[in-house]
Design a protein around this motif. Sequence first.
Motif, short mmCIF file in Angstrom:
data_model
loop_
_atom_site.label_atom_id
_atom_site.label_comp_id
_atom_site.label_asym_id
_atom_site.label_seq_id
_atom_site.Cartn_x
_atom_site.Cartn_y
_atom_site.Cartn_z
N GLU A 1 4.46 3.46 3.29
CA GLU A 1 5.88 3.34 2.97
C GLU A 1 6.12 2.32 1.86
N ARG A 2 5.20 1.36 1.72
CA ARG A 2 5.29 0.37 0.63
C ARG A 2 4.32 0.68 -0.51
N LYS A 3 3.58 1.77 -0.36
CA LYS A 3 2.54 2.16 -1.32
C LYS A 3 1.56 1.01 -1.53
N ALA B 1 1.85 -0.41 -5.59
CA ALA B 1 2.80 0.18 -6.52
C ALA B 1 3.26 -0.87 -7.53
N GLY C 1 6.47 -0.78 -9.47
CA GLY C 1 7.70 -0.04 -9.70
C GLY C 1 7.64 1.34 -9.09
N ASP C 2 8.46 2.25 -9.59
CA ASP C 2 8.55 3.60 -9.02
C ASP C 2 7.53 4.57 -9.60
N SER C 3 7.03 4.29 -10.80
CA SER C 3 6.23 5.31 -11.49
C SER C 3 4.77 4.92 -11.73
N TYR D 1 -0.03 6.59 -13.82
CA TYR D 1 1.36 6.94 -14.06
C TYR D 1 1.68 8.20 -13.27
N SER E 1 4.78 13.18 -11.37
CA SER E 1 5.54 13.81 -10.29
C SER E 1 4.78 13.55 -9.00
N HIS F 1 -0.62 13.12 -11.74
CA HIS F 1 -0.68 11.77 -12.32
C HIS F 1 -1.63 11.73 -13.50
#
Length: 280
Positions: free
Chosen positions: A118-120, A161, A163-165, A202, A205, A209
């Motif tokens: 959940e936190r990657k 992680a 960030g998000d990407s 990166y 989607s 990656h």
Amino acid sequence: MCVPCALSGMAAAAEIATDPGDYAALPPGVDLGIVYYQHTERNAFHSGGDRVPGPFKLKTDIGLLRYVHFTKLGDYVIDPQIIVPFGSVSLKEPASESSSGVGDPMLGGTLWLVNQPERKQWFGLSAFASVPVGNYEARKGGVNIGQNRWKGIFHAGYVTALGDSFMLDFILETAVYGKNDNYAGQTLKQDGSHSAQAHLRYLVSPQTHLALSYFHDIGGETKLNGVAQHDRMNNNRLLATFATFVAPDLQLQVQGGQALNIENGWKESSRLNLRVVKVF
């Protein structure tokens, strides 16, 4: 994961080169069947940081069959697995020699001390043993698929992680070696080797990656009949990755790269890796 070094006893590279995402644990009960193919070409040899004059040409075509099972040990996720290498290595210059067959299988797995999807974020410790039962001909020395010696390979891997990407994977490796008591009629011993491996991914989607990987390998000097060969590694290389799920249970991956700097040993001029992962 890339194949263990096909040049038996020659200090060359990390024993297990990880792939982006290898240290992100999957849920217990998941099984993976993985097939790898690796083609490398080496057209230069270095000693003490300098290129050695003369023609040099070495080519390897190596495959791997790998089975991974995710399960639990108490409160922890583990992934016992087996890896079986096979393929060929061909030396063209300065001499002509080749070898093919099945290499030394590897048994081991990872235990995740941190598993927070959940936190990657993940952190795992791995241990593998290479069992010396692969094809090996003593007269061919370093041009062999099998290595005629035991090896232990140990990893600590962290994934987080950014960030998000973006995702960052960082892995440290240590390898220890048993002796080969019939290396072209000599006894081969090797100091421990160490590797730092980093992958920046990166996330295009949820299915796809891109990644850029950096590998730095040190140590691993060899001795023949007690005489140091002055071949300690201080080498690095880059690798680019594209991976995508073409179906919910089938991932394809392609990688390309080459060596940057080589202190001692063969310099890799090009590398192509292919990987197919089937999720069960």
